[in-house]
Design a protein around this motif. Structure first.
Motif, PDB file in Angstrom:
ATOM      1  N   PRO A  23       0.792  -1.228   0.000  1.00 20.94           N
ATOM      2  CA  PRO A  23       0.000   0.000   0.000  1.00 20.94           C
ATOM      3  C   PRO A  23       0.832   1.291   0.000  1.00 20.94           C
ATOM      4  O   PRO A  23       0.431   2.282   0.622  1.00 20.94           O
ATOM      5  CB  PRO A  23      -0.760  -0.134   1.322  1.00 20.94           C
ATOM      6  N   ARG A  24       1.973   1.309  -0.657  1.00 18.05           N
ATOM      7  CA  ARG A  24       2.761   2.540  -0.704  1.00 18.05           C
ATOM      8  C   ARG A  24       1.990   3.643  -1.429  1.00 18.05           C
ATOM      9  O   ARG A  24       1.206   3.375  -2.330  1.00 18.05           O
ATOM     10  CB  ARG A  24       4.091   2.281  -1.406  1.00 18.05           C
ATOM     11  N   HIS A  25       2.288   4.873  -1.048  1.00 17.59           N
ATOM     12  CA  HIS A  25       1.529   6.008  -1.577  1.00 17.59           C
ATOM     13  C   HIS A  25       2.347   6.901  -2.499  1.00 17.59           C
ATOM     14  O   HIS A  25       1.853   7.920  -2.987  1.00 17.59           O
ATOM     15  CB  HIS A  25       0.993   6.853  -0.416  1.00 17.59           C
ATOM     16  N   GLY A  26       3.600   6.540  -2.783  1.00 14.27           N
ATOM     17  CA  GLY A  26       4.498   7.418  -3.508  1.00 14.27           C
ATOM     18  C   GLY A  26       4.042   7.816  -4.894  1.00 14.27           C
ATOM     19  O   GLY A  26       4.162   8.981  -5.289  1.00 14.27           O
ATOM     20  N   LEU A  27       3.516   6.873  -5.676  1.00 16.65           N
ATOM     21  CA  LEU A  27       3.072   7.189  -7.034  1.00 16.65           C
ATOM     22  C   LEU A  27       1.868   8.131  -7.014  1.00 16.65           C
ATOM     23  O   LEU A  27       1.771   9.053  -7.838  1.00 16.65           O
ATOM     24  CB  LEU A  27       2.729   5.904  -7.789  1.00 16.65           C
ATOM     25  N   LYS A  28       0.973   7.916  -6.081  1.00 20.94           N
ATOM     26  CA  LYS A  28      -0.187   8.798  -5.962  1.00 20.94           C
ATOM     27  C   LYS A  28       0.235  10.186  -5.494  1.00 20.94           C
ATOM     28  O   LYS A  28      -0.309  11.199  -5.937  1.00 20.94           O
ATOM     29  CB  LYS A  28      -1.210   8.188  -5.006  1.00 20.94           C
ATOM     30  N   TYR A  98      -7.345  10.246  -2.620  1.00 20.07           N
ATOM     31  CA  TYR A  98      -6.675   9.142  -3.311  1.00 20.07           C
ATOM     32  C   TYR A  98      -5.236   8.965  -2.836  1.00 20.07           C
ATOM     33  O   TYR A  98      -4.671   7.883  -2.954  1.00 20.07           O
ATOM     34  CB  TYR A  98      -6.737   9.311  -4.832  1.00 20.07           C
ATOM     35  N   VAL A  99      -4.624  10.025  -2.302  1.00 17.47           N
ATOM     36  CA  VAL A  99      -3.279   9.903  -1.736  1.00 17.47           C
ATOM     37  C   VAL A  99      -3.335   9.262  -0.356  1.00 17.47           C
ATOM     38  O   VAL A  99      -2.474   8.468   0.019  1.00 17.47           O
ATOM     39  CB  VAL A  99      -2.593  11.279  -1.640  1.00 17.47           C
ATOM     40  N   LEU A 100      -4.379   9.569   0.390  1.00 16.42           N
ATOM     41  CA  LEU A 100      -4.486   9.141   1.786  1.00 16.42           C
ATOM     42  C   LEU A 100      -5.119   7.769   1.971  1.00 16.42           C
ATOM     43  O   LEU A 100      -4.935   7.134   3.009  1.00 16.42           O
ATOM     44  CB  LEU A 100      -5.318  10.168   2.573  1.00 16.42           C
ATOM     45  N   GLU A 101      -5.884   7.297   0.980  1.00 20.89           N
ATOM     46  CA  GLU A 101      -6.765   6.146   1.199  1.00 20.89           C
ATOM     47  C   GLU A 101      -6.034   4.878   1.637  1.00 20.89           C
ATOM     48  O   GLU A 101      -6.482   4.189   2.561  1.00 20.89           O
ATOM     49  CB  GLU A 101      -7.596   5.872  -0.053  1.00 20.89           C
ATOM     50  N   ASP A 102      -4.920   4.557   1.007  1.00 18.52           N
ATOM     51  CA  ASP A 102      -4.230   3.316   1.362  1.00 18.52           C
ATOM     52  C   ASP A 102      -3.616   3.405   2.757  1.00 18.52           C
ATOM     53  O   ASP A 102      -3.581   2.415   3.497  1.00 18.52           O
ATOM     54  CB  ASP A 102      -3.145   2.991   0.332  1.00 18.52           C
ATOM     55  N   TYR A 103      -3.140   4.579   3.122  1.00 15.27           N
ATOM     56  CA  TYR A 103      -2.606   4.784   4.473  1.00 15.27           C
ATOM     57  C   TYR A 103      -3.723   4.691   5.513  1.00 15.27           C
ATOM     58  O   TYR A 103      -3.551   4.060   6.564  1.00 15.27           O
ATOM     59  CB  TYR A 103      -1.911   6.132   4.562  1.00 15.27           C
ATOM     60  N   ASN A 104      -4.859   5.302   5.221  1.00 15.86           N
ATOM     61  CA  ASN A 104      -5.973   5.260   6.171  1.00 15.86           C
ATOM     62  C   ASN A 104      -6.489   3.836   6.373  1.00 15.86           C
ATOM     63  O   ASN A 104      -6.953   3.488   7.456  1.00 15.86           O
ATOM     64  CB  ASN A 104      -7.112   6.157   5.684  1.00 15.86           C
ATOM     65  N   GLN A 105      -6.396   3.010   5.326  1.00 17.14           N
ATOM     66  CA  GLN A 105      -6.837   1.626   5.425  1.00 17.14           C
ATOM     67  C   GLN A 105      -5.774   0.724   6.041  1.00 17.14           C
ATOM     68  O   GLN A 105      -6.096  -0.353   6.539  1.00 17.14           O
ATOM     69  CB  GLN A 105      -7.213   1.109   4.034  1.00 17.14           C
ATOM     70  N   ASN A 106      -4.516   1.170   6.009  1.00 12.84           N
ATOM     71  CA  ASN A 106      -3.407   0.346   6.529  1.00 12.84           C
ATOM     72  C   ASN A 106      -2.483   1.194   7.400  1.00 12.84           C
ATOM     73  O   ASN A 106      -1.283   1.281   7.153  1.00 12.84           O
ATOM     74  CB  ASN A 106      -2.599  -0.239   5.357  1.00 12.84           C
ATOM     75  N   PRO A 107      -3.005   1.850   8.454  1.00 17.37           N
ATOM     76  CA  PRO A 107      -2.191   2.793   9.234  1.00 17.37           C
ATOM     77  C   PRO A 107      -1.021   2.144   9.966  1.00 17.37           C
ATOM     78  O   PRO A 107      -0.042   2.822  10.296  1.00 17.37           O
ATOM     79  CB  PRO A 107      -3.202   3.401  10.218  1.00 17.37           C
ATOM     80  N   ASP A 108      -1.108   0.835  10.232  1.00 16.77           N
ATOM     81  CA  ASP A 108      -0.043   0.153  10.958  1.00 16.77           C
ATOM     82  C   ASP A 108       0.963  -0.526  10.040  1.00 16.77           C
ATOM     83  O   ASP A 108       1.894  -1.182  10.515  1.00 16.77           O
ATOM     84  CB  ASP A 108      -0.641  -0.889  11.911  1.00 16.77           C
ATOM     85  N   HIS A 109       0.764  -0.380   8.751  1.00 20.42           N
ATOM     86  CA  HIS A 109       1.663  -1.016   7.786  1.00 20.42           C
ATOM     87  C   HIS A 109       2.838  -0.081   7.513  1.00 20.42           C
ATOM     88  O   HIS A 109       2.653   1.052   7.074  1.00 20.42           O
ATOM     89  CB  HIS A 109       0.911  -1.318   6.489  1.00 20.42           C
ATOM     90  N   CYS A 110       4.053  -0.559   7.766  1.00 21.55           N
ATOM     91  CA  CYS A 110       5.242   0.280   7.628  1.00 21.55           C
ATOM     92  C   CYS A 110       5.350   0.922   6.249  1.00 21.55           C
ATOM     93  O   CYS A 110       5.825   2.048   6.119  1.00 21.55           O
ATOM     94  CB  CYS A 110       6.508  -0.544   7.878  1.00 21.55           C
ATOM     95  N   GLU A 111       4.927   0.213   5.209  1.00 23.11           N
ATOM     96  CA  GLU A 111       5.172   0.697   3.854  1.00 23.11           C
ATOM     97  C   GLU A 111       4.074   1.627   3.343  1.00 23.11           C
ATOM     98  O   GLU A 111       4.152   2.094   2.205  1.00 23.11           O
ATOM     99  CB  GLU A 111       5.338  -0.493   2.908  1.00 23.11           C
ATOM    100  N   SER A 112       3.075   1.917   4.170  1.00 23.99           N
ATOM    101  CA  SER A 112       2.004   2.805   3.708  1.00 23.99           C
ATOM    102  C   SER A 112       2.360   4.277   3.874  1.00 23.99           C
ATOM    103  O   SER A 112       1.591   5.147   3.477  1.00 23.99           O
ATOM    104  CB  SER A 112       0.704   2.499   4.462  1.00 23.99           C
ATOM    105  N   ASN A 113       3.530   4.563   4.457  1.00 22.87           N
ATOM    106  CA  ASN A 113       3.934   5.960   4.672  1.00 22.87           C
ATOM    107  C   ASN A 113       5.438   6.117   4.517  1.00 22.87           C
ATOM    108  O   ASN A 113       6.090   6.816   5.288  1.00 22.87           O
ATOM    109  CB  ASN A 113       3.480   6.438   6.059  1.00 22.87           C
ATOM    110  N   MET A 114       6.003   5.483   3.502  1.00 25.88           N
ATOM    111  CA  MET A 114       7.459   5.481   3.331  1.00 25.88           C
ATOM    112  C   MET A 114       7.988   6.623   2.469  1.00 25.88           C
ATOM    113  O   MET A 114       9.049   7.165   2.734  1.00 25.88           O
ATOM    114  CB  MET A 114       7.913   4.165   2.681  1.00 25.88           C
ATOM    115  N   GLU A 115       7.250   6.975   1.411  1.00 28.60           N
ATOM    116  CA  GLU A 115       7.818   7.844   0.382  1.00 28.60           C
ATOM    117  C   GLU A 115       7.689   9.328   0.712  1.00 28.60           C
ATOM    118  O   GLU A 115       6.749   9.748   1.396  1.00 28.60           O
ATOM    119  CB  GLU A 115       7.157   7.576  -0.979  1.00 28.60           C
ATOM    120  N   ARG A 116       8.642  10.079   0.177  1.00 33.85           N
ATOM    121  CA  ARG A 116       8.627  11.526   0.296  1.00 33.85           C
ATOM    122  C   ARG A 116       9.038  12.152  -1.032  1.00 33.85           C
ATOM    123  O   ARG A 116       9.761  11.538  -1.827  1.00 33.85           O
ATOM    124  CB  ARG A 116       9.608  12.012   1.379  1.00 33.85           C
ATOM    125  N   ILE A 117       8.593  13.377  -1.248  1.00 38.08           N
ATOM    126  CA  ILE A 117       9.069  14.206  -2.346  1.00 38.08           C
ATOM    127  C   ILE A 117       9.853  15.360  -1.735  1.00 38.08           C
ATOM    128  O   ILE A 117       9.406  15.982  -0.761  1.00 38.08           O
ATOM    129  CB  ILE A 117       7.900  14.743  -3.194  1.00 38.08           C
TER     130      ILE A 117
END
Length: 224
Positions: A23-28, A98-117
């Motif tokens: 559920p990474r969010h980087g592309l979104k 659409y940027v937040l949805e995967d993180y909100n559904q998987n808040p405890d998943h390490c890879e749902s909040n990894m990427e930065r610009i």
């Protein structure tokens, strides 16, 4: 120091692995940045829609310090760097759903909040755009840090979000991840019920098994 590789095409973006797998969010996040945060003026300058210095969407100063590997993440320049993309910050709530949805559904998943610009800013223009990811709670992964060319930003601006995710393999990665998870859960359930029939597992352990199966497919960590 070795400069980050520049990505010029969608194929290179896909091969970099940035924002993958689900559920990474980087592309979104990158799609939002290309379409909502910048525009190109008549001189082909990439200009900001929102001054990063004002802190919209939790844009904040990025200090290009020396990492634990003894190197700085980005080249030293006489410009300020600003970072965006930490979904755990209050200002990030203003990002599109659409940027937040995967993180909100998987808040405890390490890879749902990894990427930065990370961008370097010169007055009203953005000189460079970099994408990167965390290796742990403090450091960034220099090997997963790339410069996004203006040409690639323009390509992304011509796509829908669906097209970007399709052409970079995000949906394929998501399907594979879902299949792997289902296989793991089914395999463990088969083992559990075989043990139940053999009298190796007590009936009251059923709920515990199901809770552990779900929790083991998540990881808990703090991303700064």
């Amino acid at each position: 120091m070795k400069k980050p590789k520049t990505l010029n095409e969608l194929k290179q973006l896909e091969e970099s692995g940035f924002g993958q797998p689900y559920p990474r969010h980087g592309l979104k996040l990158l799609y939002w940045f290309a379409n909502d945060c910048v525009y190109f003026d008549g001189y082909n300058n990439m200009c900001w829609q929102y001054d990063p210095e004002d802190g919209y969407f939790d844009f904040h100063l990025f200090r290009n310090r020396i990492e634990r590997n003894g190197e700085k993440l980005l080249p030293d320049v006489n410009l300020q760097y600003y970072e965006v993309g930490n979904l755990n910050k209050a200002g990030a709530d203003d990002l599109p759903d659409y940027v937040l949805e995967d993180y909100n559904q998987n808040p405890d998943h390490c890879e749902s909040n990894m990427e930065r610009i990370i961008v370097s800013v010169d007055d009203e223009c953005i000189e460079r755009v970099y994408v990167t990811e965390h290796t742990d709670q403090a450091d960034f992964n220099k090997e997963a840090t790339y410069c996004i060319s203006r040409g690639l930003i323009k390509i992304i601006r011509q796509l829908t979000l669906q097209e970007l995710l399709e052409q970079t393999g995000y949906f394929r990665q998501q399907e594979e991840s879902d299949q792997d998870t289902k296989y793991l859960v089914n395999q463990r359930e088969d083992t559990f019920w075989n043990d139940r029939r053999s009298g190796l597992v007590a009936e009251e352990d059923n709920d515990s098994f199901r809770n552990n199966t779900v929790s083991e497919n998540c990881c808990k960590c703090v991303i700064l």
